[in-house]
Design a protein around this motif. Structure first.
Motif, PDB file in Angstrom:
ATOM      1  N   ALA A   1       0.831  -1.206   0.000  1.00  0.00           N
ATOM      2  CA  ALA A   1       0.000   0.000   0.000  1.00  0.00           C
ATOM      3  C   ALA A   1       0.865   1.255   0.000  1.00  0.00           C
ATOM      4  O   ALA A   1       0.569   2.226  -0.698  1.00  0.00           O
ATOM      5  CB  ALA A   1      -0.927  -0.011   1.215  1.00  0.00           C
ATOM      6  N   SER A   2       1.942   1.236   0.759  1.00  0.00           N
ATOM      7  CA  SER A   2       2.833   2.397   0.840  1.00  0.00           C
ATOM      8  C   SER A   2       3.505   2.659  -0.504  1.00  0.00           C
ATOM      9  O   SER A   2       3.642   3.821  -0.925  1.00  0.00           O
ATOM     10  CB  SER A   2       3.899   2.172   1.915  1.00  0.00           C
ATOM     11  OG  SER A   2       3.316   2.038   3.184  1.00  0.00           O
ATOM     12  N   LEU A   3       3.922   1.604  -1.175  1.00  0.00           N
ATOM     13  CA  LEU A   3       4.577   1.762  -2.475  1.00  0.00           C
ATOM     14  C   LEU A   3       3.626   2.380  -3.488  1.00  0.00           C
ATOM     15  O   LEU A   3       3.993   3.294  -4.233  1.00  0.00           O
ATOM     16  CB  LEU A   3       5.081   0.402  -2.973  1.00  0.00           C
ATOM     17  CG  LEU A   3       5.791   0.406  -4.326  1.00  0.00           C
ATOM     18  CD1 LEU A   3       7.028   1.296  -4.275  1.00  0.00           C
ATOM     19  CD2 LEU A   3       6.173  -1.013  -4.726  1.00  0.00           C
ATOM     20  N   VAL A   4       2.372   1.898  -3.501  1.00  0.00           N
ATOM     21  CA  VAL A   4       1.380   2.444  -4.436  1.00  0.00           C
ATOM     22  C   VAL A   4       1.095   3.904  -4.128  1.00  0.00           C
ATOM     23  O   VAL A   4       1.071   4.759  -5.027  1.00  0.00           O
ATOM     24  CB  VAL A   4       0.081   1.612  -4.376  1.00  0.00           C
ATOM     25  CG1 VAL A   4      -1.028   2.286  -5.193  1.00  0.00           C
ATOM     26  CG2 VAL A   4       0.329   0.203  -4.905  1.00  0.00           C
ATOM     27  N   LEU A   5       0.894   4.211  -2.849  1.00  0.00           N
ATOM     28  CA  LEU A   5       0.581   5.591  -2.457  1.00  0.00           C
ATOM     29  C   LEU A   5       1.760   6.530  -2.718  1.00  0.00           C
ATOM     30  O   LEU A   5       1.579   7.654  -3.195  1.00  0.00           O
ATOM     31  CB  LEU A   5       0.191   5.640  -0.986  1.00  0.00           C
ATOM     32  CG  LEU A   5      -1.158   5.008  -0.621  1.00  0.00           C
ATOM     33  CD1 LEU A   5      -1.319   4.922   0.889  1.00  0.00           C
ATOM     34  CD2 LEU A   5      -2.306   5.790  -1.228  1.00  0.00           C
ATOM     35  N   ALA A   6       2.970   6.073  -2.404  1.00  0.00           N
ATOM     36  CA  ALA A   6       4.148   6.929  -2.587  1.00  0.00           C
ATOM     37  C   ALA A   6       4.445   7.174  -4.058  1.00  0.00           C
ATOM     38  O   ALA A   6       4.919   8.257  -4.429  1.00  0.00           O
ATOM     39  CB  ALA A   6       5.361   6.292  -1.909  1.00  0.00           C
ATOM     40  N   ALA A   7       4.171   6.182  -4.902  1.00  0.00           N
ATOM     41  CA  ALA A   7       4.473   6.318  -6.324  1.00  0.00           C
ATOM     42  C   ALA A   7       3.407   7.101  -7.074  1.00  0.00           C
ATOM     43  O   ALA A   7       3.645   7.529  -8.213  1.00  0.00           O
ATOM     44  CB  ALA A   7       4.640   4.936  -6.958  1.00  0.00           C
ATOM     45  N   THR A   8       2.244   7.301  -6.456  1.00  0.00           N
ATOM     46  CA  THR A   8       1.180   8.049  -7.112  1.00  0.00           C
ATOM     47  C   THR A   8       1.508   9.540  -7.081  1.00  0.00           C
ATOM     48  O   THR A   8       1.721  10.109  -6.007  1.00  0.00           O
ATOM     49  CB  THR A   8      -0.167   7.816  -6.398  1.00  0.00           C
ATOM     50  OG1 THR A   8      -0.449   6.417  -6.406  1.00  0.00           O
ATOM     51  CG2 THR A   8      -1.286   8.574  -7.105  1.00  0.00           C
ATOM     52  N   PRO A   9       1.587  10.206  -8.226  1.00  0.00           N
ATOM     53  CA  PRO A   9       1.946  11.632  -8.250  1.00  0.00           C
ATOM     54  C   PRO A   9       0.958  12.489  -7.469  1.00  0.00           C
ATOM     55  O   PRO A   9      -0.255  12.332  -7.597  1.00  0.00           O
ATOM     56  CB  PRO A   9       1.915  11.984  -9.748  1.00  0.00           C
ATOM     57  CG  PRO A   9       2.093  10.679 -10.448  1.00  0.00           C
ATOM     58  CD  PRO A   9       1.412   9.653  -9.575  1.00  0.00           C
ATOM     59  N   GLY A  10       1.482  13.358  -6.639  1.00  0.00           N
ATOM     60  CA  GLY A  10       0.679  14.303  -5.883  1.00  0.00           C
ATOM     61  C   GLY A  10       1.371  15.646  -5.837  1.00  0.00           C
ATOM     62  O   GLY A  10       2.354  15.875  -6.560  1.00  0.00           O
ATOM     63  N   PRO A  11       0.902  16.566  -5.001  1.00  0.00           N
ATOM     64  CA  PRO A  11       1.525  17.891  -4.917  1.00  0.00           C
ATOM     65  C   PRO A  11       3.020  17.839  -4.605  1.00  0.00           C
ATOM     66  O   PRO A  11       3.798  18.622  -5.153  1.00  0.00           O
ATOM     67  CB  PRO A  11       0.746  18.568  -3.780  1.00  0.00           C
ATOM     68  CG  PRO A  11      -0.584  17.891  -3.790  1.00  0.00           C
ATOM     69  CD  PRO A  11      -0.314  16.471  -4.172  1.00  0.00           C
ATOM     70  N   GLY A  12       3.436  16.903  -3.728  1.00  0.00           N
ATOM     71  CA  GLY A  12       4.849  16.804  -3.404  1.00  0.00           C
ATOM     72  C   GLY A  12       5.689  16.407  -4.602  1.00  0.00           C
ATOM     73  O   GLY A  12       6.769  16.961  -4.837  1.00  0.00           O
ATOM     74  N   VAL A  13       5.204  15.450  -5.375  1.00  0.00           N
ATOM     75  CA  VAL A  13       5.919  15.010  -6.574  1.00  0.00           C
ATOM     76  C   VAL A  13       5.990  16.140  -7.599  1.00  0.00           C
ATOM     77  O   VAL A  13       7.024  16.362  -8.240  1.00  0.00           O
ATOM     78  CB  VAL A  13       5.250  13.762  -7.182  1.00  0.00           C
ATOM     79  CG1 VAL A  13       5.857  13.431  -8.546  1.00  0.00           C
ATOM     80  CG2 VAL A  13       5.402  12.576  -6.238  1.00  0.00           C
ATOM     81  N   ILE A  14       4.880  16.855  -7.756  1.00  0.00           N
ATOM     82  CA  ILE A  14       4.851  17.977  -8.709  1.00  0.00           C
ATOM     83  C   ILE A  14       5.872  19.037  -8.309  1.00  0.00           C
ATOM     84  O   ILE A  14       6.603  19.578  -9.148  1.00  0.00           O
ATOM     85  CB  ILE A  14       3.439  18.580  -8.780  1.00  0.00           C
ATOM     86  CG1 ILE A  14       2.467  17.561  -9.371  1.00  0.00           C
ATOM     87  CG2 ILE A  14       3.434  19.854  -9.624  1.00  0.00           C
ATOM     88  CD1 ILE A  14       1.019  18.003  -9.331  1.00  0.00           C
ATOM     89  N   TYR A  15       5.938  19.323  -7.014  1.00  0.00           N
ATOM     90  CA  TYR A  15       6.912  20.306  -6.516  1.00  0.00           C
ATOM     91  C   TYR A  15       8.336  19.850  -6.811  1.00  0.00           C
ATOM     92  O   TYR A  15       9.170  20.628  -7.285  1.00  0.00           O
ATOM     93  CB  TYR A  15       6.707  20.495  -5.012  1.00  0.00           C
ATOM     94  CG  TYR A  15       7.815  21.282  -4.344  1.00  0.00           C
ATOM     95  CD1 TYR A  15       7.862  22.663  -4.453  1.00  0.00           C
ATOM     96  CD2 TYR A  15       8.813  20.633  -3.616  1.00  0.00           C
ATOM     97  CE1 TYR A  15       8.886  23.388  -3.855  1.00  0.00           C
ATOM     98  CE2 TYR A  15       9.830  21.351  -3.021  1.00  0.00           C
ATOM     99  CZ  TYR A  15       9.864  22.724  -3.143  1.00  0.00           C
ATOM    100  OH  TYR A  15      10.878  23.430  -2.551  1.00  0.00           O
ATOM    101  N   ILE A  16       8.628  18.589  -6.547  1.00  0.00           N
ATOM    102  CA  ILE A  16       9.973  18.048  -6.756  1.00  0.00           C
ATOM    103  C   ILE A  16      10.338  18.058  -8.237  1.00  0.00           C
ATOM    104  O   ILE A  16      11.463  18.418  -8.615  1.00  0.00           O
ATOM    105  CB  ILE A  16      10.054  16.625  -6.176  1.00  0.00           C
ATOM    106  CG1 ILE A  16      10.011  16.683  -4.647  1.00  0.00           C
ATOM    107  CG2 ILE A  16      11.309  15.903  -6.655  1.00  0.00           C
ATOM    108  CD1 ILE A  16       9.719  15.360  -4.001  1.00  0.00           C
ATOM    109  N   LEU A  17       9.399  17.675  -9.091  1.00  0.00           N
ATOM    110  CA  LEU A  17       9.656  17.674 -10.531  1.00  0.00           C
ATOM    111  C   LEU A  17       9.915  19.090 -11.045  1.00  0.00           C
ATOM    112  O   LEU A  17      10.790  19.308 -11.893  1.00  0.00           O
ATOM    113  CB  LEU A  17       8.477  17.047 -11.283  1.00  0.00           C
ATOM    114  CG  LEU A  17       8.320  15.532 -11.147  1.00  0.00           C
ATOM    115  CD1 LEU A  17       7.068  15.065 -11.871  1.00  0.00           C
ATOM    116  CD2 LEU A  17       9.542  14.813 -11.694  1.00  0.00           C
ATOM    117  N   ALA A  18       9.149  20.047 -10.534  1.00  0.00           N
ATOM    118  CA  ALA A  18       9.347  21.436 -10.959  1.00  0.00           C
ATOM    119  C   ALA A  18      10.743  21.922 -10.578  1.00  0.00           C
ATOM    120  O   ALA A  18      11.423  22.584 -11.372  1.00  0.00           O
ATOM    121  CB  ALA A  18       8.278  22.334 -10.329  1.00  0.00           C
TER     122      ALA A  18
END
Length: 215
Positions: free
Chosen positions: A17-34
């Motif tokens: 469950a943690s792997l699926v949730l962590a790999a799902t793009p969210g605001p944190g991922v968007i910030y990091i990618l930017a």
């Protein structure tokens, strides 16, 4: 305690469950990618480390009852969320006002990387929804035969480590694609505008969420 934790029958389900949730793009991922597309791989990894540190604070806070306080006090939740929105907005305006670096993103000095780490930490730690997420998610896997608080902390640390790995993969992937994007005309300026738009957009989203909750 560690042996009981490792033999917890719910541990495999937690890891999946943690792997699926962590790999799902969210605001944190968007910030990091930017951050990565604008400033390079080292800046992106510094942001990942900062976000992970902030999430770890929230995980520990959830374990000792901070999330319960935020759930009971809508004022505390709103104050922290508005503070996070203001900080994101500040970062967006700062990005717009800062000229693109003349050196490659991976040439940042220690001081600049420390500032990027700090920004990522503040973005994560000022998001009370993270503490509430941990408070709702982690108890599903607590074994009644062991102390709940210590288990909650261990699960929280494990989740943060998993997210650290998945976020780093996002950074490395974006960094690998960055050279191709940099060949495009006006790409550095576009990356700066995109990063600022993402930060300001996240700020508006956080403020709107806090406003709707307070009604």
């Amino acid at each position: 305690m560690s042996e009981a934790f490792l033999h917890n029958p719910a541990l495999p389900a937690f890891l999946l469950a943690s792997l699926v949730l962590a790999a799902t793009p969210g605001p944190g991922v968007i910030y990091i990618l930017a951050r990565t597309l604008e400033q390079g791989r080292r800046a992106g990894l510094s942001s990942v480390a900062g976000v992970a540190s902030g999430n770890l604070v929230n995980a520990i806070g959830a374990a000792i009852g901070l999330a319960a306080l935020l759930t009971l006090s809508s004022l505390a939740f709103a104050v922290i969320q508005y503070a996070g929105a203001l900080y994101l907005f500040y970062l967006g305006v700062k990005t717009l006002a800062t000229a693109p670096p003349s050196t490659p993103g991976d040439a940042f000095g220690k001081a600049a990387l420390a500032a990027i780490f700090r920004d990522g930490f503040m973005v994560a730690v000022l998001n009370p929804k993270t503490a509430l997420f941990f408070a709702a998610f982690l108890p599903q896997f607590i074994h009644p035969a062991a102390p709940a608080m210590l288990q909650s902390m261990l699960f929280g640390v494990l989740f943060v480590l998993i997210a650290l790995v998945t976020d780093s993969i996002y950074v490395l992937t974006a960094s690998a694609a960055s050279p191709a994007l940099s060949r495009l005309h006006k790409a550095p300026r576009f990356a700066r505008y995109l990063s600022a738009a993402v930060l300001i957009g996240l700020a508006v989203l956080a403020a709107t969420s806090a406003s709707s909750r307070s009604r």
